[in-house]
Write a protein that holds these residues in place. Structure first.
Motif, PDB file in Angstrom:
ATOM      1  N   ALA A 123       0.826  -1.208   0.000  1.00 39.43           N
ATOM      2  CA  ALA A 123       0.000   0.000   0.000  1.00 39.43           C
ATOM      3  C   ALA A 123       0.855   1.250   0.000  1.00 39.43           C
ATOM      4  CB  ALA A 123      -0.915   0.000   1.236  1.00 39.43           C
ATOM      5  N   SER A 124       0.215   2.375  -0.293  1.00 33.79           N
ATOM      6  CA  SER A 124       0.839   3.690  -0.163  1.00 33.79           C
ATOM      7  C   SER A 124      -0.268   4.688   0.128  1.00 33.79           C
ATOM      8  CB  SER A 124       1.596   4.080  -1.432  1.00 33.79           C
ATOM      9  OG  SER A 124       0.691   4.300  -2.496  1.00 33.79           O
ATOM     10  N   GLY A 125       0.086   5.763   0.788  1.00 37.66           N
ATOM     11  CA  GLY A 125      -0.919   6.767   1.067  1.00 37.66           C
ATOM     12  C   GLY A 125      -1.224   7.637  -0.136  1.00 37.66           C
ATOM     13  N   LYS A 126      -0.282   7.734  -1.062  1.00 35.49           N
ATOM     14  CA  LYS A 126      -0.464   8.581  -2.229  1.00 35.49           C
ATOM     15  C   LYS A 126       0.123   7.904  -3.463  1.00 35.49           C
ATOM     16  CE  LYS A 126       1.868  12.398  -2.579  1.00 35.49           C
ATOM     17  NZ  LYS A 126       2.386  12.225  -3.949  1.00 35.49           N
ATOM     18  N   GLY A 127      -0.252   8.415  -4.621  1.00 36.61           N
ATOM     19  CA  GLY A 127       0.260   7.867  -5.863  1.00 36.61           C
ATOM     20  C   GLY A 127       1.625   8.432  -6.210  1.00 36.61           C
ATOM     21  N   GLY A 128       2.283   7.809  -7.169  1.00 31.04           N
ATOM     22  CA  GLY A 128       3.550   8.317  -7.662  1.00 31.04           C
ATOM     23  C   GLY A 128       4.764   7.963  -6.848  1.00 31.04           C
ATOM     24  N   VAL A 129       4.628   7.021  -5.895  1.00 32.27           N
ATOM     25  CA  VAL A 129       5.779   6.667  -5.064  1.00 32.27           C
ATOM     26  C   VAL A 129       6.428   5.358  -5.524  1.00 32.27           C
ATOM     27  CG1 VAL A 129       4.856   7.896  -3.070  1.00 32.27           C
ATOM     28  CG2 VAL A 129       4.374   5.450  -3.336  1.00 32.27           C
ATOM     29  N   GLY A 130       5.930   4.770  -6.609  1.00 34.41           N
ATOM     30  CA  GLY A 130       6.516   3.535  -7.119  1.00 34.41           C
ATOM     31  C   GLY A 130       6.020   2.290  -6.431  1.00 34.41           C
ATOM     32  N   LYS A 131       4.811   2.361  -5.885  1.00 39.06           N
ATOM     33  CA  LYS A 131       4.252   1.224  -5.149  1.00 39.06           C
ATOM     34  C   LYS A 131       4.140  -0.036  -6.010  1.00 39.06           C
ATOM     35  CE  LYS A 131      -0.031   1.565  -4.719  1.00 39.06           C
ATOM     36  NZ  LYS A 131      -0.207   0.698  -5.905  1.00 39.06           N
ATOM     37  N   SER A 132       3.629   0.113  -7.226  1.00 33.43           N
ATOM     38  CA  SER A 132       3.453  -1.055  -8.097  1.00 33.43           C
ATOM     39  C   SER A 132       4.792  -1.661  -8.478  1.00 33.43           C
ATOM     40  CB  SER A 132       2.665  -0.669  -9.350  1.00 33.43           C
ATOM     41  OG  SER A 132       1.342  -0.292  -9.016  1.00 33.43           O
ATOM     42  N   VAL A 256       2.579  -3.945   3.752  1.00 30.74           N
ATOM     43  CA  VAL A 256       3.831  -3.218   3.586  1.00 30.74           C
ATOM     44  C   VAL A 256       3.493  -1.868   2.972  1.00 30.74           C
ATOM     45  CG1 VAL A 256       5.982  -3.124   2.276  1.00 30.74           C
ATOM     46  CG2 VAL A 256       5.279  -5.270   3.356  1.00 30.74           C
ATOM     47  N   ILE A 257       4.019  -0.800   3.534  1.00 30.13           N
ATOM     48  CA  ILE A 257       3.717   0.550   3.063  1.00 30.13           C
ATOM     49  C   ILE A 257       4.935   1.120   2.357  1.00 30.13           C
ATOM     50  CG2 ILE A 257       3.057   2.893   3.740  1.00 30.13           C
ATOM     51  CD1 ILE A 257       1.604   1.668   6.130  1.00 30.13           C
ATOM     52  N   VAL A 258       4.719   1.632   1.154  1.00 25.42           N
ATOM     53  CA  VAL A 258       5.785   2.215   0.341  1.00 25.42           C
ATOM     54  C   VAL A 258       5.652   3.733   0.361  1.00 25.42           C
ATOM     55  CG1 VAL A 258       6.831   2.306  -1.960  1.00 25.42           C
ATOM     56  CG2 VAL A 258       5.761   0.183  -1.148  1.00 25.42           C
ATOM     57  N   SER A 259       6.777   4.418   0.553  1.00 22.61           N
ATOM     58  CA  SER A 259       6.771   5.878   0.551  1.00 22.61           C
ATOM     59  C   SER A 259       8.080   6.386  -0.024  1.00 22.61           C
ATOM     60  CB  SER A 259       6.593   6.421   1.976  1.00 22.61           C
ATOM     61  OG  SER A 259       6.624   7.843   1.988  1.00 22.61           O
ATOM     62  N   THR A 260       8.038   7.582  -0.568  1.00 19.56           N
ATOM     63  CA  THR A 260       9.276   8.287  -0.893  1.00 19.56           C
ATOM     64  C   THR A 260       9.707   9.062   0.355  1.00 19.56           C
ATOM     65  OG1 THR A 260       7.850   9.949  -1.926  1.00 19.56           O
ATOM     66  CG2 THR A 260       8.999   8.419  -3.386  1.00 19.56           C
ATOM     67  N   PRO A 261      10.935   9.578   0.397  1.00 17.19           N
ATOM     68  CA  PRO A 261      11.465  10.123   1.649  1.00 17.19           C
ATOM     69  C   PRO A 261      10.857  11.447   2.099  1.00 17.19           C
ATOM     70  CG  PRO A 261      13.238   9.479   0.150  1.00 17.19           C
ATOM     71  CD  PRO A 261      11.978   9.489  -0.642  1.00 17.19           C
ATOM     72  N   GLN A 262      10.249  12.223   1.188  1.00 14.29           N
ATOM     73  CA  GLN A 262       9.834  13.564   1.570  1.00 14.29           C
ATOM     74  C   GLN A 262       8.543  13.570   2.395  1.00 14.29           C
ATOM     75  OE1 GLN A 262       9.452  12.184  -1.360  1.00 14.29           O
ATOM     76  NE2 GLN A 262       8.157  13.343  -2.762  1.00 14.29           N
ATOM     77  N   GLU A 263       8.366  14.622   3.164  1.00 14.61           N
ATOM     78  CA  GLU A 263       7.280  14.710   4.134  1.00 14.61           C
ATOM     79  C   GLU A 263       5.906  14.602   3.490  1.00 14.61           C
ATOM     80  OE1 GLU A 263       5.046  14.905   7.459  1.00 14.61           O
ATOM     81  OE2 GLU A 263       7.213  14.547   7.303  1.00 14.61           O
ATOM     82  N   VAL A 264       5.726  15.155   2.284  1.00 13.73           N
ATOM     83  CA  VAL A 264       4.409  15.120   1.652  1.00 13.73           C
ATOM     84  C   VAL A 264       3.954  13.685   1.406  1.00 13.73           C
ATOM     85  CG1 VAL A 264       5.302  15.268  -0.713  1.00 13.73           C
ATOM     86  CG2 VAL A 264       3.009  16.126  -0.207  1.00 13.73           C
ATOM     87  N   ALA A 265       4.894  12.779   1.150  1.00 13.16           N
ATOM     88  CA  ALA A 265       4.554  11.370   0.965  1.00 13.16           C
ATOM     89  C   ALA A 265       4.414  10.659   2.307  1.00 13.16           C
ATOM     90  CB  ALA A 265       5.615  10.681   0.105  1.00 13.16           C
ATOM     91  N   LEU A 266       5.270  11.002   3.255  1.00 11.84           N
ATOM     92  CA  LEU A 266       5.238  10.338   4.555  1.00 11.84           C
ATOM     93  C   LEU A 266       3.947  10.631   5.307  1.00 11.84           C
ATOM     94  CD1 LEU A 266       8.925  11.026   5.620  1.00 11.84           C
ATOM     95  CD2 LEU A 266       7.941   8.810   5.000  1.00 11.84           C
ATOM     96  N   ALA A 267       3.400  11.830   5.126  1.00  8.58           N
ATOM     97  CA  ALA A 267       2.137  12.171   5.782  1.00  8.58           C
ATOM     98  C   ALA A 267       1.025  11.222   5.340  1.00  8.58           C
ATOM     99  CB  ALA A 267       1.761  13.620   5.464  1.00  8.58           C
ATOM    100  N   ASP A 268       1.014  10.881   4.059  1.00  6.97           N
ATOM    101  CA  ASP A 268       0.008   9.952   3.557  1.00  6.97           C
ATOM    102  C   ASP A 268       0.319   8.520   3.969  1.00  6.97           C
ATOM    103  OD1 ASP A 268      -1.660  11.841   2.302  1.00  6.97           O
ATOM    104  OD2 ASP A 268      -0.310  11.944   0.589  1.00  6.97           O
ATOM    105  N   ALA A 269       1.580   8.193   4.112  1.00  8.03           N
ATOM    106  CA  ALA A 269       1.949   6.857   4.594  1.00  8.03           C
ATOM    107  C   ALA A 269       1.430   6.653   6.013  1.00  8.03           C
ATOM    108  CB  ALA A 269       3.462   6.682   4.549  1.00  8.03           C
ATOM    109  N   ARG A 270       1.450   7.714   6.818  1.00  8.33           N
ATOM    110  CA  ARG A 270       0.901   7.620   8.176  1.00  8.33           C
ATOM    111  C   ARG A 270      -0.584   7.279   8.137  1.00  8.33           C
ATOM    112  NH1 ARG A 270       3.094  13.067   8.912  1.00  8.33           N
ATOM    113  NH2 ARG A 270       5.337  12.735   9.032  1.00  8.33           N
TER     114      ARG A 270
END
Length: 357
Positions: A123-132, A256-270
Motif C-alpha cells: 500500500a501507499s498513502g499517495k500515488g507516484g511513489v513507485g508502489k506497483s 507493507v507501506i511504500v513511501s518516498t522520503p519527503q514529508e508530503v509522501a510520509l504524511a500519507d503513509a501515516r
C-alpha cells in the motif's frame, strides 16, 4: 559453478570487528545470493558504524573475487541493523498479532481466497511513489526464495501489472474459475487484462469494489495439492472504497507501506498505517523508494521509528527499476544478482519471516 559453501567459507574468513566472528556467522550478511559465477549480499550494520565497516565490505568483496570461477560480486553496506546483535530482529516493533499464526483479522471476517496461505497488501498513502514497481519486484523476490507467489493488481483505476510483467490478453475461464496468467514465476491477475489498454476506468466505488472481489475470490490461485504460499495485492493509493472492501472481504496477514522520503509522501503513509491499525491488520514495515539526492534520504526510516514498525529498507532512484517495469521484465528477474535485486532479497527475507513463511 561457484558453490554456496565456498562463498560462506570465504565470508567467514573475514572477521566482524564487533563480535570477532566470521562475517557470515555473525549474522550481518543478509539476502545472500549465489548463482553460477556470481554472488551478492547486503552487509547490515548500525548507522554509527558505517565507516568502521567500509573496509570490511571491501575485504568481503576481495575474498569473494578470489574464489575460482567468480566473475561478479556485489556487496552493499546498509545501515539498518543494531551493532553486536547478529541478525536484526525481523519483528521489532510488531505486535504479537503480526507474528502469530492466529493473528486477528479484519472486522468483517470472511474466508481468504481458496488454497492461499498468506495475503500481503502493498500500500501507499499517495500515488507516484513507485508502489506497483515495489510490489512486482517484491513478489519476484519472494518467488526467488522458493515460495509460490501470486500478485493481484487491485489498482482498478490505473492497472500497471500487464505492462510490468509483459502479459496481455484475457485470462481463460476454466471449471468455473479464472486461470491467472503466469510470468516470471508469478501467477498474475489484473483488471487491465479484462479491458483495452486505452479504456478509461470510469467506475464508481461499488463497481470497483466488486471487480476486486471477483478477481480475488474467483481466480484459481492455488490448489489443494499445491497451495499458493503468498498472494501479493497491489492496492491503489489512498484509503478509500477499494482498500476497505479488500480488508473486509479477505483476512490480510500483513501490509507493507511504500513511501518516498519527503514529508508530503510520509504524511500519507501515516494515514495508510492508521487505516491498517484500525482494522487490526499488522503493518510489517515501511519501504523507502526513490531514495537519494532528488527526493532526500532517511525519511521513511525515521517515520518507521516514530510509528514503531520495522524499516524494511531503501531503494535508490535508479533507471533500471523503471526500465524493467516498462520492458515487462522486473529488475529482480532480469538482474537477479544486481544491487537492486539484493536489496529486494533483504526486504523479502524480512517479509517472509514476519508472515511465517
Amino acid at each position: 559453478m561457484v558453490e554456496r559453501s565456498a562463498v560462506i567459507a570465504a565470508l567467514d574468513a573475514v572477521k566482524d570487528p564487533v563480535s570477532g566472528q566470521g562475517l557470515h556467522a555473525s549474522g550481518l550478511v543478509q539476502g545472500l545470493v549465489v548463482a553460477e559465477d556470481r554472488a551478492g549480499f547486503a552487509l547490515e550494520v548500525d548507522r554509527s558504524l558505517v565507516a568502521t565497516y567500509a573496509p570490511v565490505r571491501d575485504a568481503a568483496e576481495a575474498a569473494l573475487k578470489a574464489i575460482p570461477g567468480m566473475n561478479r560480486v556485489s556487496v552493499i553496506l546498509t545501515a539498518e541493523a543494531k551493532p553486536g546483535l547478529g541478525k536484526p530482529a525481523r519483528t521489532a516493533g510488531l505486535s504479537k498479532a503480526a507474528v502469530d499464526q492466529g493473528r486477528p483479522k479484519a472486522p468483517v471476517p470472511t474466508d481468504r481466497p481458496a488454497h492461499v496461505r498468506r495475503v500481503l497488501a502493498v500500500a501507499s498513502g499517495k500515488g507516484g511513489v513507485g508502489k506497483s514497481t515495489v510490489a512486482v519486484n517484491l513478489a519476484a523476490a519472494l518467488a526467488a526464495r522458493g515460495l509460490s507467489v501470486g500478485i493481484l493488481d487491485a489498482d482498478v483505476y490505473g492497472p500497471s501489472l500487464p505492462t510490468m510483467l509483459g502479459i496481455s490478453g484475457q485470462p481463460a475461464y476454466e471449471d468455473g474459475a479464472i486461470a491467472p496468467h503466469q510470468a516470471h514465476g508469478l501467477k498474475a491477475m489484473s483488471v487491465g487484462l479484462l479491458t483495452r489498454m486505452d479504456d478509461a476506468m470510469i467506475w464508481r466505488g461499488p463497481m470497483a469494489s466488486q471487480a476486486i472481489t471477483q478477481m480475488l475470490t474467483q481466480t484459481r490461485w492455488g490448489a489443494a495439492e499445491a497451495p499458493l504460499d503468498v498472494l501479493v495485492v497491489d492496492l491503489p493509493p489512498g484509503t478509500g472504497d477499494v482498500q476497505l472492501t479488500l480488508i473486509q472481504k479477505t483476512p490480510l496477514d500483513g501490509a507493507v507501506i511504500v513511501s518516498t522520503p519527503q514529508e508530503v509522501a510520509l504524511a500519507d503513509a501515516r494515514r495508510a498505517h492508521t487505516l491498517f491499525q484500525k482494522v487490526n491488520v499488522p503493518t510489517l514495515g515501511l519501504i523507502e523508494n526513490m531514495s537519494g539526492a532528488v527526493f532526500g534520504q532517511g525519511g521513511a526510516k525515521t517515520e518507521a521509528e516514530r510509528l514503531s514498525v520495522p524499516f524494511l529498507g531503501d531503494l535508490p532512484l535508479e533507471a533500471a527499476l523503471r526500465e524493467g517495469g516498462d520492458a515487462g521484465r522486473p529488475v529482480v528477474v532480469s538482474d537477479p544478482e544486481g544491487a537492486i535485486a539484493v536489496r529486494f532479497a533483504v526486504i523479502a527475507e524480512q517479509v517472509a519471516a514476519s508472515l511465517g513463511l
